[in-house]
Write a protein that holds these residues in place. Structure first.
Motif, short mmCIF file in Angstrom:
data_model
loop_
_atom_site.label_atom_id
_atom_site.label_comp_id
_atom_site.label_asym_id
_atom_site.label_seq_id
_atom_site.Cartn_x
_atom_site.Cartn_y
_atom_site.Cartn_z
N ILE B 98 -1.79 -2.87 3.60
CA ILE B 98 -0.96 -3.85 3.05
C ILE B 98 -1.74 -4.04 1.70
CG2 ILE B 98 -0.24 -6.27 3.24
CD1 ILE B 98 -0.28 -5.77 6.28
N VAL B 103 4.75 0.04 1.43
CA VAL B 103 5.80 -0.62 1.65
C VAL B 103 6.38 -0.46 3.09
CG1 VAL B 103 6.97 -0.30 -0.56
CG2 VAL B 103 7.36 1.47 1.10
N MET B 104 5.69 0.59 3.99
CA MET B 104 5.83 0.72 5.09
C MET B 104 4.66 1.30 5.97
SD MET B 104 7.50 1.49 7.96
CE MET B 104 9.57 1.56 7.85
N THR B 121 0.70 -6.64 10.27
CA THR B 121 1.91 -6.51 9.53
C THR B 121 2.94 -7.97 9.71
OG1 THR B 121 3.03 -5.59 11.52
CG2 THR B 121 1.85 -3.96 9.90
N VAL B 126 4.98 -6.74 6.14
CA VAL B 126 5.39 -5.41 5.68
C VAL B 126 6.05 -4.78 6.99
CG1 VAL B 126 4.23 -3.15 5.44
CG2 VAL B 126 3.20 -5.46 4.46
N TYR B 146 9.28 -7.47 11.42
CA TYR B 146 8.82 -6.35 10.51
C TYR B 146 8.57 -5.05 11.49
CZ TYR B 146 8.66 -9.77 6.94
OH TYR B 146 8.91 -10.92 5.96
N ASP B 329 11.21 -2.45 -1.91
CA ASP B 329 10.72 -3.70 -1.92
C ASP B 329 10.76 -4.01 -0.44
OD1 ASP B 329 12.25 -6.58 -1.04
OD2 ASP B 329 10.90 -6.84 -2.67
N ARG B 330 9.72 -4.67 0.05
CA ARG B 330 9.23 -4.66 1.51
C ARG B 330 10.44 -5.51 2.30
NH1 ARG B 330 2.78 -6.52 0.91
NH2 ARG B 330 2.11 -4.15 0.67
N GLU B 331 10.89 -6.66 1.73
CA GLU B 331 12.09 -7.50 2.52
C GLU B 331 13.30 -6.55 2.45
OE1 GLU B 331 9.38 -10.07 3.67
OE2 GLU B 331 11.55 -10.13 4.10
N ARG B 334 12.83 -3.71 5.04
CA ARG B 334 12.90 -4.52 6.40
C ARG B 334 14.36 -4.86 6.93
NH1 ARG B 334 13.85 -7.44 10.46
NH2 ARG B 334 15.43 -8.17 9.27
#
Lengths: 293, 390, 247
Positions: B98, B103-104, B121, B126, B146, B329-331, B334
């Protein structure tokens, strides 16, 4: 009836393996006073060596198996010289080498995993997986091999201790180490040979067992526990004790598993209960050590 | 008046031009930076074999995507960490990944490690995926929005196996070993069989390290079942079971969990698994599977099976979600992952797809398992996909 | 004393158990074919000295010359091979093994061919007929005197040139003591060199040519047996020099 005969074969086979593991403890314990819990890992290493000699290099069975055993015997002797002897010569209490050998369990296991990987590897059997038909039952070929080889090894070790002067010398070291030294017995050589011998014996158990299951880097611990239980049940003194302990443990396991009206999950715990019982009631085991009159 | 309007228009135009220039500049810089995907694997401990094989699929998919130009115009870069299958280490490795800007995160070692890694996570917000685990509390024990589970739950596998069993057997024997996973599997098998009104006439557990299984199989033989279900997962004990089964001349069909799909057994006990049937997610006639198998064979010179497919799908699904997210982008990733519907993966029976319902983060379809057989000492065809629609 | 160099020459020997020093800068000599007594009270370090010469003590410095070789750094099994045999304090026979096995182990360093072992058995049995009668018996079932005979016989099996005996007569009936002494005389006449550690002063001085007296890890007196026998300070059956005596 068929069941009982099959179980008899199963008891002899498992009893032989357990007796060999108990013997591996014994040949180190008596002359040196050290309980070597690494015997299981010696069995593992020998199994892996036999993967190399019999599987990769395709040697004929007897030279390949002997080479694997020689390899693990060398490791046993080296372990004694490198880790145990310095402690003994510095006058460390007996617990120190015992703990060092526990540490060696981890070293051996990691070395095996690094050298051979974590997968189960196939070990070729000497005579295949056929059956010997004997009337009402058929004995699996590998079972016959296990029974025969373990029997020979146990008898041979017994004969060494009881019928040869060097076997008597090993006994003498166990009885009175200082007096044995005064006789001119080379105590260092006895210690090295006892470790090498113990490794070869444990290695034999591994090489016999592995064709049926596989060579696997985690196979050592169950063998070490079974061997120790057999040793305790039979009595920590003599080869006869190892044989008896192995057979009693194997018989108890198998008969309970087959006939006791309890779930097999519980049946697994019975032999350990047996060992606890023995320790409570008869700490010297079924056959007392020779040193006690 | 005209001057002011012109000035304002000029101002607006100028601002617009500047804004456009700014936005055009941003992707130009970003285009060089690869998208990092973290992979937590086990190289040395109990799950090393599984994780390594899944890793092959991960690598294969990554190369395939990068060769085709990457995703969102950027390459994928894998960041590998070894957790030695230790839960506490897994969480630590996740934190490191992280911090490195992934990103994953894909969890390839055991489910207990994946469970512990979720604490990291969740805290780090993440996206996190388990491609293969079948444990059924991974998405519920910790409420981690997540985390996504792509693999077939044990209950789905059992349901398929039991539906198949119900078509064949009324009285069966149940075998397992005393490992943690073996015990859990057996519990699921037992429940499934009982729910299907199938009688369990023998229920035996093999001890880890057992030197022979004759007494247990004698009990099985005496109970005379129609079929034998094996819920165990330990290799040595499984090999021993098959040897003894043949030695004793037992004839009942043997059915097992996904564990029997591990090719190791074909090496350990060659020829002894003919006709054995097991639960799998690998439907050999599915077009996506055929394509995957060809790609895999070209690199590894052997046939793939479920494990590399999990790894492959793990990356491919992530890439698909990235595309839908529009940005690394992480969000957004998700949300895009959770919005996955009707995604056709390599895993899963023909005609089934992967998707996450709004209230769940389990992606594998309940009817997605197949029953597959072993023939000629190889994985053979899927013999039953009865729960799948087509 | 003979003009020839001594068979055993201990020079400035310091030895102990671990960190504890028991013997401090001790020197003595035993000539070939001599019988020398080592006298002293409990705790003087007599047994420690025997063990130091025999090589079973780890911490030793100094010189222990035997037949021209320095034994100080050799392990016990090498020292036996050179012709030094020990009958240790408390006998230390191997109780669970037979009389024959015990004797056989005494000969384990015998370099010559296997045929020689028969000779050795015969010579020991000739000296100790009781052992011959009981050759298959477990050594632990022998009487105290017989066990002592076994311990001596075992030491003789390696055909040593020198024998160290540590309190061999402790707890034995007078009749047995006489039997063993007679055998020791026979061995002396045959040329065996003897170092005898004893608390029974009179007995030791009767048998030996010379004697050393030890106290607190050092030699405090030495002289011929005759000279020491007449000394009133040593007259008691059990040695008792007043504390802080001469030397």
């Amino acid at each position: 009836m068929t069941d009982l005969l099959e179980l008899a074969v199963s008891i002899l086979e498992a009893g032989g393996i357990y007796a060999l593991m108990a013997l591996a403890y014994l040949v180190v314990l008596r002359p040196t006073g050290i309980i070597n819990f690494a015997v299981g890992e010696w069995a593992t290493l020998a199994s892996f060596f036999s993967v190399a000699t019999l599987g990769w290099w395709n040697l004929p069975y007897i030279p390949g198996a002997v080479l694997a055993l020689a390899g693990v015997a060398a490791i046993g002797a080296l372990t004694e010289q490198a880790t145990v002897r310095p402690m003994i010569e510095r006058g460390a209490p007996i617990l120190t080498p015992i703990l060092i050998l526990l540490g060696m369990v981890v070293v051996y296991r990691e070395a095996a995993a690094l050298g051979f990987g974590t997968q189960n590897l196939r070990v070729p059997p000497p005579l295949g997986f056929g059956r010997i038909d004997l009337g009402p039952i058929a004995i699996p070929m590998q079972s016959a091999v296990v029974i025969a080889v373990s029997g020979i090894m146990l008898a041979g070790t017994w004969a060494f201790f009881e019928r040869t002067i060097w076997g008597k010398a090993f006994q003498a070291v166990a009885i009175d180490r200082v007096a044995a030294g005064l006789m001119g017995i080379n105590l260092r050589l006895v210690a090295a040979f006892s470790f090498a011998g113990g490794a070869a014996i444990a290695g034999t158990a591994g090489v016999l067992q592995a064709p049926l299951t596989s060579a696997h880097y985690l196979m050592g611990l169950p063998l070490a526990i079974k061997g120790f239980s057999a040793l305790v049940i039979g009595g920590v003194g003599r080869v006869e004790g190892c044989i008896l302990g192995g057979l009693v443990l194997a018989a108890c396991e198998r008969l309970v598993m087959r006939y006791a009206p309890i779930p097999s999950g519980f049946a697994i715990g019975v032999p350990l209960l047996l060992m606890i019982l023995f320790l409570l009631v008869r700490p010297t085991g079924l056959i007392g050590a020779r040193g006690r009159t | 008046m005209t001057k002011t309007r012109l000035t304002r228009r000029a101002l607006l135009a100028g601002t617009a031009a500047a804004a456009t220039a700014a936005t055009l500049k941003a992707p130009a810089i970003a285009q060089n930076a690869p998208i990092k995907i973290g992979v937590i694997t086990d190289r040395v401990a109990n799950s090393a074999m599984w994780a390594t094989l899944m890793g092959e699929g991960v690598e294969l998919a990554t190369k395939q995507v990068n060769d085709a130009g990457g995703v969102l115009g950027r390459r994928i870069e894998l960041a590998w960490e070894d957790d030695q299958d230790r839960p506490d280490v897994s969480a630590t490795r996740a934190r490191k990944l992280i911090g490195d800007g992934v990103v994953m995160i894909l969890s390839l070692s055991s489910s207990t490690a994946a469970q512990q890694a979720q604490t990291a996570t969740l805290e780090g917000k993440v996206p996190h995926m388990s491609p293969s685990h079948s444990a059924d509390t991974l998405t519920t024990r910790l409420n981690n929005p997540y985390f996504f589970q792509m693999g077939p739950l044990a209950s789905f596998q059992i349901r398929t196996l039991m539906a198949y069993a119900g078509t064949r057997f009324r009285r069966v024997a149940l075998l397992t070993d005393n490992s943690a996973l073996g015990t859990v599997n057996a519990t699921s098998f037992r429940q499934g069989l009982q729910q299907g009104n199938i009688q369990i006439v023998a229920d035996e557990t093999f001890e880890r390290g057992v030197t022979d299984v004759t007494p247990a199989l004698q009990r099985v033989r005496a109970a005379n079942p129609e079929g034998i279900f094996h819920a165990g997962i330990l290799g040595a004990e499984m090999a021993l079971f098959f040897r003894t089964y043949h030695q004793m001349g037992l004839r009942q069909p043997v059915l097992g969990s996904f564990n029997l799909s591990i090719p190791t057994y074909l090496d350990l006990v060659p020829g002894l698994l003919e006709g054995v049937q097991f639960i799998d997610v690998y439907d050999d006639v599915k077009p996506e599977v055929v394509d995957f198998a060809n790609r895999y064979k070209a690199v590894h010179n052997k046939d793939p099976f479920s494990l590399p497919a999990y790894g492959y799908d793990g990356i491919m699904l992530t890439v698909d979600a990235l595309r839908r997210a529009g940005a690394p982008d992480r969000e957004k990733l998700r949300d895009a992952m959770h919005a996955t519907r009707n995604y056709t993966a390599v895993i899963g029976a023909r005609g089934t797809t992967i998707g996450f319902a709004p209230d769940r983060r389990i992606g594998f379809p309940e009817n997605g398992c197949v029953v597959r057989t072993i023939a000629n000492n190889k994985h053979g065809h899927a013999v039953w996909r009865g729960l799948a629609a087509s | 004393m003979s003009a020839a160099p001594p068979m055993l020459a201990v020079e400035n020997l310091t030895a102990g158990h671990g960190p504890v020093t028991v013997i401090d800068g001790l020197s003595l000599a035993v000539g070939a074919r001599e019988a020398v007594a080592l006298l002293g009270p409990n705790g003087a370090g007599k047994s420690t000295l025997v063990m130091a010469i025999a090589g079973t003590l780890r911490s030793r410095t100094g010189r222990v010359d035997f037949a021209g070789r320095n034994l100080i750094d050799l392990p016990p099994h090498a020292i036996v091979a050179m012709g030094v045999a020990v009958v240790p304090e408390g006998r230390r026979i191997f109780a669970p093994l037979s009389v024959l096995d015990n004797l056989h182990l005494g000969a384990i360093r015998l370099p010559a061919a296997r045929g020689r072992i028969g000779e050795r058995y015969e010579s020991v049995f000739a000296l100790f007929p009781r052992l011959a009668e009981r050759r298959q018996q477990r050594a632990g079932t022998l009487s105290g005197g017989e066990q002592q005979m076994l311990a001596i016989g075992r030491a003789l099996m390696s055909a040593p040139t020198m024998i160290l005996l540590d309190e061999p007569f402790l707890g034995l009936a007078p009749k047995i003591v006489d039997e063993i002494l007679a055998t020791l005389h026979v061995l002396r006449r045959a040329g065996l060199t003897v170092l005898l550690v004893e608390q029974k002063t009179e007995l030791a001085l009767n048998f030996c040519d010379r004697a050393y007296v030890m106290q607190k890890g050092r030699i405090v007196r030495e002289g011929s047996a005759a000279a020491l026998a007449g000394d009133p300070a040593l007259s008691a059956d059990y040695f008792a020099l007043p504390a802080g005596g001469p030397g």
